[in-house]
Design a protein around this motif. Structure first.
Motif, mmCIF file in Angstrom:
data_model
loop_
_atom_site.group_PDB
_atom_site.id
_atom_site.type_symbol
_atom_site.label_atom_id
_atom_site.label_comp_id
_atom_site.label_asym_id
_atom_site.label_seq_id
_atom_site.Cartn_x
_atom_site.Cartn_y
_atom_site.Cartn_z
ATOM 1 N N GLN A 92 36.624 -4.601 35.883
ATOM 2 C CA GLN A 92 35.798 -3.486 36.351
ATOM 3 C C GLN A 92 35.991 -2.320 35.371
ATOM 4 O O GLN A 92 37.012 -1.616 35.406
ATOM 5 C CB GLN A 92 36.229 -3.085 37.764
ATOM 6 C CG GLN A 92 35.608 -1.807 38.295
ATOM 7 C CD GLN A 92 34.087 -1.792 38.239
ATOM 8 O OE1 GLN A 92 33.501 -1.424 37.193
ATOM 9 N NE2 GLN A 92 33.453 -2.187 39.322
ATOM 10 N N ASP B 43 40.228 8.151 41.723
ATOM 11 C CA ASP B 43 39.340 7.197 42.398
ATOM 12 C C ASP B 43 39.736 5.742 42.135
ATOM 13 O O ASP B 43 39.006 4.821 42.487
ATOM 14 C CB ASP B 43 37.898 7.434 41.952
ATOM 15 C CG ASP B 43 37.719 7.312 40.439
ATOM 16 O OD1 ASP B 43 38.702 7.017 39.735
ATOM 17 O OD2 ASP B 43 36.583 7.536 39.962
ATOM 18 N N TYR B 44 40.882 5.520 41.535
ATOM 19 C CA TYR B 44 41.263 4.172 41.086
ATOM 20 C C TYR B 44 41.339 3.168 42.242
ATOM 21 O O TYR B 44 40.701 2.114 42.211
ATOM 22 C CB TYR B 44 42.612 4.247 40.376
ATOM 23 C CG TYR B 44 43.065 2.966 39.724
ATOM 24 C CD1 TYR B 44 42.664 2.628 38.440
ATOM 25 C CD2 TYR B 44 43.909 2.079 40.385
ATOM 26 C CE1 TYR B 44 43.083 1.457 37.833
ATOM 27 C CE2 TYR B 44 44.334 0.903 39.789
ATOM 28 C CZ TYR B 44 43.919 0.603 38.502
ATOM 29 O OH TYR B 44 44.342 -0.568 37.910
ATOM 30 N N GLY C 131 40.988 -2.958 35.094
ATOM 31 C CA GLY C 131 40.052 -2.340 34.172
ATOM 32 C C GLY C 131 40.595 -2.174 32.776
ATOM 33 O O GLY C 131 41.191 -3.097 32.217
ATOM 34 N N THR D 109 35.321 -2.891 44.687
ATOM 35 C CA THR D 109 34.990 -4.036 43.829
ATOM 36 C C THR D 109 35.469 -5.335 44.463
ATOM 37 O O THR D 109 34.769 -6.358 44.417
ATOM 38 C CB THR D 109 35.624 -3.849 42.441
ATOM 39 O OG1 THR D 109 35.208 -2.606 41.889
ATOM 40 C CG2 THR D 109 35.222 -4.980 41.509
ATOM 41 N N ILE E 149 37.836 2.539 44.042
ATOM 42 C CA ILE E 149 36.911 1.701 43.270
ATOM 43 C C ILE E 149 37.401 0.253 43.242
ATOM 44 O O ILE E 149 36.608 -0.698 43.350
ATOM 45 C CB ILE E 149 36.756 2.249 41.844
ATOM 46 C CG1 ILE E 149 36.008 3.580 41.869
ATOM 47 C CG2 ILE E 149 36.026 1.255 40.941
ATOM 48 C CD1 ILE E 149 35.903 4.256 40.501
ATOM 49 N N THR F 198 31.239 -5.087 29.964
ATOM 50 C CA THR F 198 30.530 -5.093 31.235
ATOM 51 C C THR F 198 31.383 -5.735 32.313
ATOM 52 O O THR F 198 32.265 -6.552 32.042
ATOM 53 C CB THR F 198 29.207 -5.853 31.107
ATOM 54 O OG1 THR F 198 29.493 -7.198 30.653
ATOM 55 C CG2 THR F 198 28.295 -5.191 30.108
ATOM 56 N N LYS G 98 39.884 2.918 34.633
ATOM 57 C CA LYS G 98 40.499 3.253 33.347
ATOM 58 C C LYS G 98 41.832 3.957 33.602
ATOM 59 O O LYS G 98 41.888 4.934 34.334
ATOM 60 C CB LYS G 98 39.583 4.155 32.521
ATOM 61 C CG LYS G 98 38.274 3.476 32.114
ATOM 62 C CD LYS G 98 37.431 4.390 31.239
ATOM 63 C CE LYS G 98 36.139 3.682 30.825
ATOM 64 N NZ LYS G 98 35.284 4.538 29.985
ATOM 65 N N LYS H 173 34.907 0.559 35.279
ATOM 66 C CA LYS H 173 35.066 1.898 35.865
ATOM 67 C C LYS H 173 36.535 2.253 36.059
ATOM 68 O O LYS H 173 36.876 3.428 36.214
ATOM 69 C CB LYS H 173 34.356 1.961 37.227
ATOM 70 C CG LYS H 173 32.843 1.838 37.158
ATOM 71 C CD LYS H 173 32.254 1.892 38.559
ATOM 72 C CE LYS H 173 30.748 1.736 38.539
ATOM 73 N NZ LYS H 173 30.167 1.720 39.904
#
Length: 357
Positions: A222, A120-121, A139, A128, A124, A173, A226, A224
């Motif tokens: 972001q 999903d990289y 990320g 963003t 996402i 965050t 990783k 999310k």
């Protein structure tokens, strides 16, 4: 005005909203990556993003079978394009610029030859960008080790004890950031700043993100996103890696005023305290031994806390790993030659005039 920064070609505009299915180009620069290349490419092209994908590999002068593997991947998938890294040593920024020059889509994803993107990289990252208007989204460098030493390095690289409070190492965050790991860029931002400065053999991401921000763009963290990262597997390799991190961070600080903060100064201060204390103690000033002794106690105590949950073999290696990272980074910073910062920038294949002279 920083003499090394090119003038902005135009003010960034975030009104050019990207469609959710925007086509995306992925770039990577490889050198001796036969072990991981095929898997990295497979992960990069196996995305749940709705738009088209292109992948451009810049090939350096590898001594292993990297080129043969890349040839096979390109022959099997028309989305894969190969270019030759113009630098005879295969430097990363020169290879990335060559790869970017071959891209054709409005979003450019940078990966490494050993980075395994989650499925999903890209989706996402594009979501963003659409939500924040950011020019670069990235990320977390999710360090993962297999051997006890690698596990210790992975823990140190994701702890404040090892690397300070950089969100792309330790998490945090979502929000604006100085820099992020790898990066997903608007093509317009890369064109605005001219790409990577090819004189930065390390820290090229940080330096280009600085130019993106100074020309009005936003860099967005972001959490999310990783990406699994495999850390160095020996003390020698880890020490070399962090020595050059420290060396090139000093170059960034010398070239760009106002980029100094305490996190960057802590390792050279620690090294000076350890070496100075040992030297004075050897000369007969015994109270000076409190400096290296205090550092050793702090590292062991901090490692005992940060290493909670690690296997015993990794836990006992954590103090050595942490000290290697600190002291090598500090040595690179202190010994960084001033002449590196005085080299004229080379951005997008063009040598920029040094306005400071």
């Amino acid at each position: 005005m920083d003499g090394h920064l090119p003038e902005a070609l135009s003010a960034p505009s975030h009104a050019d909203q990207l469609p959710a299915d925007v086509p995306v180009s992925i770039v990577l620069c490889v050198l001796n990556e036969q072990r991981h290349l095929e898997q990295a490419v497979r992960h990069a092209l196996d995305q749940d993003h709705a738009g088209q994908l292109q992948l451009v590999i810049a090939l350096g002068p590898s001594r292993d079978h990297t080129d043969q593997i890349a040839d096979r991947l390109a022959a099997a998938d028309s989305r894969v394009t190969l270019v030759r890294n113009p630098d005879p040593h295969g430097s990363t920024p020169a290879g990335l610029n060559a790869a970017i020059a071959e891209t054709k889509y409005p979003v450019v994803v940078r990966i490494d030859g050993h980075a395994m993107l989650p499925r999903d990289y890209v989706r996402i990252a594009v979501e963003t960008m659409r939500e924040t208007g950011a020019d670069n989204v990235g990320g977390v460098m999710a360090a993962e080790g297999e051997t006890p030493f690698e596990q210790a390095v992975a823990r140190a690289m994701t702890s404040k004890l090892g690397v300070g409070n950089a969100a792309f190492h330790t998490g945090g965050t979502a929000g604006e950031a100085d820099t992020v790991y790898l990066g997903v860029f608007r093509r317009s931002a890369l064109e605005r700043v001219g790409g990577y400065d090819e004189t930065f053999l390390r820290a090229q991401d940080w330096e280009m993100n600085l130019r993106i921000r100074r020309t009005g763009g936003r860099v967005w963290f972001q959490p999310k996103l990783k990406v699994a990262y495999r850390p160095r597997s020996t003390v020698k390799a880890l020490s070399r890696q962090y020595f050059f991190y420290g060396r090139w961070r000093r170059v960034v600080m010398r070239r760009h005023e106002g980029t100094v903060n305490f996190r960057y100064l802590a390792p050279p201060v620690a090294l000076a305290g350890v070496v100075g204390g040992l030297g004075l103690a050897a000369a007969g000033v015994r109270p000076a031994a409190i400096l290296p002794a205090g550092y050793l106690v702090a590292i062991c105590a901090g490692s005992a806390f940060e290493g909670r949950g690690l296997p015993t073999g990794a836990w006992v290696r954590l103090p050595l790993v942490t000290a290697t990272m600190h002291l090598s980074w500090g040595a690179g910073f202190i010994l960084s030659p001033r002449k590196l910062a005085e080299l004229p920038s080379r951005i997008g294949g063009i040598t920029m005039p040094d306005a400071s002279h």
